[in-house]
Design a protein around this motif. Structure first.
Motif, short mmCIF file in Angstrom:
data_model
loop_
_atom_site.label_atom_id
_atom_site.label_comp_id
_atom_site.label_asym_id
_atom_site.label_seq_id
_atom_site.Cartn_x
_atom_site.Cartn_y
_atom_site.Cartn_z
N SER A 38 11.68 -41.14 -5.96
CA SER A 38 11.62 -41.10 -7.42
C SER A 38 10.21 -40.78 -7.86
CB SER A 38 12.06 -42.44 -8.00
OG SER A 38 11.17 -43.45 -7.59
N LEU A 39 10.10 -40.25 -9.05
CA LEU A 39 8.82 -39.73 -9.52
C LEU A 39 7.76 -40.81 -9.62
CD1 LEU A 39 7.21 -37.40 -10.61
CD2 LEU A 39 8.14 -37.84 -12.87
N LEU A 40 8.13 -41.96 -10.11
CA LEU A 40 7.17 -43.05 -10.28
C LEU A 40 7.38 -44.12 -9.21
CD1 LEU A 40 7.06 -43.53 -14.15
CD2 LEU A 40 5.70 -42.03 -12.71
N MET A 41 6.29 -44.76 -8.84
CA MET A 41 6.35 -45.84 -7.87
C MET A 41 6.72 -47.15 -8.56
SD MET A 41 3.11 -44.65 -5.53
CE MET A 41 2.26 -43.91 -6.92
N PRO A 42 7.15 -48.15 -7.79
CA PRO A 42 7.65 -49.39 -8.40
C PRO A 42 6.68 -50.03 -9.37
CG PRO A 42 8.25 -49.33 -6.08
CD PRO A 42 7.39 -48.13 -6.32
N TYR A 43 5.39 -50.09 -9.05
CA TYR A 43 4.45 -50.76 -9.96
C TYR A 43 4.26 -49.96 -11.25
CZ TYR A 43 0.88 -47.54 -8.06
OH TYR A 43 0.18 -46.44 -7.68
N GLN A 44 4.43 -48.63 -11.19
CA GLN A 44 4.36 -47.82 -12.40
C GLN A 44 5.57 -48.07 -13.30
OE1 GLN A 44 4.02 -44.09 -10.18
NE2 GLN A 44 1.98 -43.77 -11.04
N ILE A 45 6.75 -48.13 -12.69
CA ILE A 45 7.97 -48.42 -13.45
C ILE A 45 7.89 -49.82 -14.05
CG2 ILE A 45 10.47 -48.70 -13.29
CD1 ILE A 45 10.44 -46.59 -11.07
N GLU A 46 7.40 -50.78 -13.25
CA GLU A 46 7.27 -52.15 -13.75
C GLU A 46 6.35 -52.20 -14.97
OE1 GLU A 46 6.21 -56.38 -11.68
OE2 GLU A 46 4.58 -54.90 -11.74
N ALA A 47 5.26 -51.45 -14.94
CA ALA A 47 4.33 -51.43 -16.05
C ALA A 47 5.01 -50.94 -17.33
CB ALA A 47 3.12 -50.56 -15.72
N ILE A 48 5.77 -49.86 -17.22
CA ILE A 48 6.47 -49.32 -18.39
C ILE A 48 7.48 -50.33 -18.91
CG2 ILE A 48 8.04 -47.51 -19.20
CD1 ILE A 48 6.68 -45.62 -17.23
N THR A 223 -3.68 -54.01 -7.15
CA THR A 223 -4.81 -53.69 -6.27
C THR A 223 -4.47 -52.44 -5.46
OG1 THR A 223 -3.97 -54.98 -4.41
CG2 THR A 223 -5.28 -56.16 -6.07
N LEU A 224 -5.47 -51.92 -4.76
CA LEU A 224 -5.22 -50.77 -3.88
C LEU A 224 -4.19 -51.14 -2.82
CD1 LEU A 224 -5.91 -47.88 -2.95
CD2 LEU A 224 -7.68 -48.90 -1.48
N LYS A 225 -4.29 -52.35 -2.27
CA LYS A 225 -3.33 -52.80 -1.26
C LYS A 225 -1.91 -52.81 -1.84
CE LYS A 225 -5.87 -53.85 2.40
NZ LYS A 225 -5.69 -53.15 3.71
N ASP A 226 -1.76 -53.30 -3.09
CA ASP A 226 -0.45 -53.30 -3.73
C ASP A 226 0.10 -51.88 -3.83
OD1 ASP A 226 -0.58 -56.08 -4.15
OD2 ASP A 226 -1.61 -55.82 -6.07
N ALA A 227 -0.75 -50.97 -4.28
CA ALA A 227 -0.31 -49.59 -4.47
C ALA A 227 0.05 -48.93 -3.15
CB ALA A 227 -1.41 -48.79 -5.19
N LEU A 228 -0.73 -49.21 -2.10
CA LEU A 228 -0.42 -48.63 -0.80
C LEU A 228 0.90 -49.15 -0.26
CD1 LEU A 228 -3.95 -48.68 0.90
CD2 LEU A 228 -2.69 -46.68 0.06
N TYR A 233 -0.19 -43.80 -0.87
CA TYR A 233 -0.69 -42.77 0.05
C TYR A 233 0.41 -41.82 0.48
CZ TYR A 233 -3.06 -40.47 3.89
OH TYR A 233 -3.62 -39.51 4.71
N GLN A 234 1.62 -42.31 0.61
CA GLN A 234 2.74 -41.42 0.92
C GLN A 234 2.92 -40.39 -0.19
OE1 GLN A 234 6.33 -43.51 2.39
NE2 GLN A 234 5.03 -45.32 2.58
N ARG A 235 2.71 -40.82 -1.45
CA ARG A 235 2.81 -39.88 -2.57
C ARG A 235 1.67 -38.87 -2.52
NH1 ARG A 235 5.98 -40.82 -6.74
NH2 ARG A 235 7.12 -41.72 -5.00
N ILE A 236 0.49 -39.34 -2.14
CA ILE A 236 -0.64 -38.42 -2.01
C ILE A 236 -0.34 -37.37 -0.94
CG2 ILE A 236 -3.04 -38.26 -1.25
CD1 ILE A 236 -3.50 -40.99 -2.56
N CYS A 237 0.27 -37.80 0.16
CA CYS A 237 0.62 -36.85 1.23
C CYS A 237 1.65 -35.83 0.75
CB CYS A 237 1.16 -37.61 2.44
SG CYS A 237 -0.12 -38.51 3.35
N LEU A 238 2.60 -36.26 -0.09
CA LEU A 238 3.56 -35.31 -0.64
C LEU A 238 2.85 -34.24 -1.46
CD1 LEU A 238 6.56 -37.51 -1.82
CD2 LEU A 238 6.58 -35.76 -0.03
N GLU A 242 0.32 -33.10 3.42
CA GLU A 242 -0.19 -33.64 4.69
C GLU A 242 0.85 -34.59 5.28
OE1 GLU A 242 -2.97 -32.92 6.27
OE2 GLU A 242 -3.69 -31.52 4.72
N PRO A 243 1.00 -34.64 6.61
CA PRO A 243 1.95 -35.58 7.20
C PRO A 243 1.47 -37.03 7.02
CG PRO A 243 0.66 -34.52 8.92
CD PRO A 243 0.31 -33.82 7.63
#
Length: 541
Positions: A38-48, A223-228, A233-238, A242-243
């Motif tokens: 999905s386009l947004l990650m869970p913490y982004q959806i939670e924020a909205i 935090t960064l740990k929460d986002a990871l 980082y998987q989204r960044i790779c997409l 990058e694999p």
């Protein structure tokens, strides 16, 4: 906290997210794939979602976690509906940020197949002679998305949902927030997102006020740990093609932290600088202490658990009737009683605080009972004995970690799951409850016993990575009549007591056998037995 207004709130986010897996291919310039996330990650959806449920939503976040991007989608979902939609205002501290946000909105409009005018720069009329440079998108619904500069007057006469981005870096944040909150009178919402910029910043003060209950609102922490953990980082790779692998992610994080250096804690771990160390000053704690309130200490002798139940019950009952019963008469029979507990079986103290609110709504810890080496079943008997005798028992919160879960469950079954909460203490509960404890102590809305052990435990509260908690260590207590190690247990019990006293639960309709009432509404008073040597020394055979 304000609930979402059914008339002005946008439609549920879940319905708008159904097709986002396909749309992410357009927005991210990727080829469509069946397993595209999905386009947004869970913490982004939670924020909205939280921003639609509360009139003031604050997110303290790590750098580059994509919350501004996510609210670009929210801006479109807010302004697009003709029925139930509203204007969306974005406020940043520089022009580049406003231009970037409007670009996100334009991308989402295209992804949602929504018609709208091209983004345009214009001079916003704020009532001044010079006006304010701004960017704007007009939608067929009649609503608009406007990105403004960081001036409180920019919101003059506006109505809708407001996002203040990187709030900690706004020169006039407090005035800007006051101006934004005026929009909530008619169903608007205010969103505040930012990384930290020091512990003494007005943004951090807002977060502390919300967590302590001084201000209405809700805080999200990313935090960064929460986002990871949720796929950053998987989204960044997409996006970079990058694999992804766990090893690559770990290497990327390590490199990022090395680049930030000493600033990593604030920028990535959401710890405001100069925000580590002592949580409560000794002088502040002393102002909340009274010599008139007792700490009662019970230490069972070694091997006590090997005695038969009849012997143990008789032994404990004698202690309760001798050392505890006199203080039950000092409860106000017309006021609800609350308790907070932290469990231990061996080694640490197992304390429980019983108290009430007085005429000034100040919380008064009528007594604090510290138990050492007391068997599980006997702790249960002690709690039941006390609760059945205090007036108007309303609510209690108990430590339910480890072996404490059995005692907490037994008390819930006896007194009701709605009255006794089994608390799994974690970083989230520390963030929710510790600021309330500090606020009550600093504002002198909590009266506690004058006792060295209580002082030691409260002084053990530290800010660890921005979270007020008890570090994993013990010490030898200087408390009179107590030579064992302490681990901040009284602080946890007091934290739970304060949290329990905030619950809106009516008391059980029964009264204690106490014959008199003592009020502590305007400071220490003389009451029988408070602070006596016998109470402090405990009951040791």
């Amino acid at each position: 906290m304000g609930a979402a207004n059914d008339i002005t709130a946008p439609p549920p986010i879940s319905s708008a997210l159904e097709g986002w897996a396909v749309m992410s291919a357009k927005v991210g310039s990727l080829s469509p794939m069946d397993d595209l996330p999905s386009l947004l990650m869970p913490y982004q959806i939670e924020a909205i979602q939280l921003s639609d449920q509360h009139q003031l939503f604050v997110s303290e976040k790590s750098r580059r976690t994509g919350l501004t991007y996510a609210f670009g989608a929210d801006a479109v979902l807010t302004a697009a509906p003709a029925q139930g939609g509203q204007d969306f205002f974005y406020i940043a501290y520089n022009k580049d940020m406003t231009r970037e946000f409007i670009g996100y909105c334009a991308d989402f409009l295209q992804a949602f197949d929504q018609l709208a005018t091209e983004p345009k720069e214009f001079l916003h009329n704020d009532g001044s002679d010079e006006g304010i440079n701004a960017f704007r998108i007009d939608l067929p619904s009649g609503h608009k998305i406007v990105a403004l500069s960081s001036k409180p007057r920019s919101l003059r006469g506006m109505q809708g949902k407001v996002l203040i981005d990187e709030a900690a870096f706004h020169d006039q944040f407090s005035d800007l927030l006051d101006a934004a909150m005026a929009l909530t009178m008619w169903g608007g919402r205010v969103v505040v997102i930012s990384t930290h910029n020091g512990a003494d910043n007005a943004y951090n003060e807002l977060i502390e006020d919300i967590r302590s209950g001084k201000r209405e609102g809700v805080v999200q922490r990313v935090t960064l740990k929460d986002a990871l953990r949720q796929g950053l980082y998987q989204r960044i790779c997409l996006r970079t093609r990058e694999p992804w692998s766990p090893e690559a992610e770990a290497k990327w994080e390590a490199s990022l932290r090395k680049r930030y250096g000493t600033a990593a804690e604030q920028e990535l771990d959401v710890v405001p600088s100069r925000g580590s160390g002592i949580y409560l000053a000794r002088a502040t704690i002393e102002q909340a202490m009274s010599h008139e309130l007792p700490v009662i200490r019970l230490a069972c002798p070694d091997g006590f658990e090997r005695h038969g139940e009849e012997y143990r019950t008789s032994w404990i009952k004698e202690f309760l009737e001798t050392e505890v019963a006199p203080y039950l008469a000092d409860f106000d029979p017309n006021r609800p009683t609350y308790f907070g507990q932290d469990f231990a079986r061996n080694g640490d103290v197992s304390p429980v605080v019983f108290g009430q609110r007085d005429e000034s709504m100040r919380r008064v810890a009528r007594f604090l009972l510290e138990m050492r080496n007391v068997p599980f079943k006997d702790q249960e008997m002690i709690l039941n004995w006390i609760i059945s005798r205090v007036p108007m028992f309303a609510c209690g919160k108990m430590d339910a970690r480890g072996n404490g879960s059995a005692l907490a469950e037994a008390m819930q079954q006896e007194w009701g799951f709605d009255r006794v909460e089994a608390v799994q203490t974690s970083e989230k509960t520390y963030l929710a409850f510790m600021p309330k404890l500090r606020s009550a102590i600093e504002d002198q809305m909590l009266l506690i016993p004058w006792d060295e052990g209580v002082m030691d435990d409260l002084r053990m509260i530290k800010l660890v990575r921005g979270i007020p908690m008890i570090p994993d260590r013990g010490k030898v207590s200087k408390a009179d009549g107590d030579s064992g190690k302490r681990h901040g247990d009284d602080a946890i019990a007091l934290m739970h007591f304060v949290a329990a006293s905030d619950e809106d639960i009516g008391p059980i309709e029964f009264f204690s056998a106490g014959q008199r009432s003592t009020h502590l509404a305007s400071g220490p008073v003389s009451t029988r037995g408070f602070g006596s040597a016998g109470a402090r020394a405990g009951f040791v055979r």
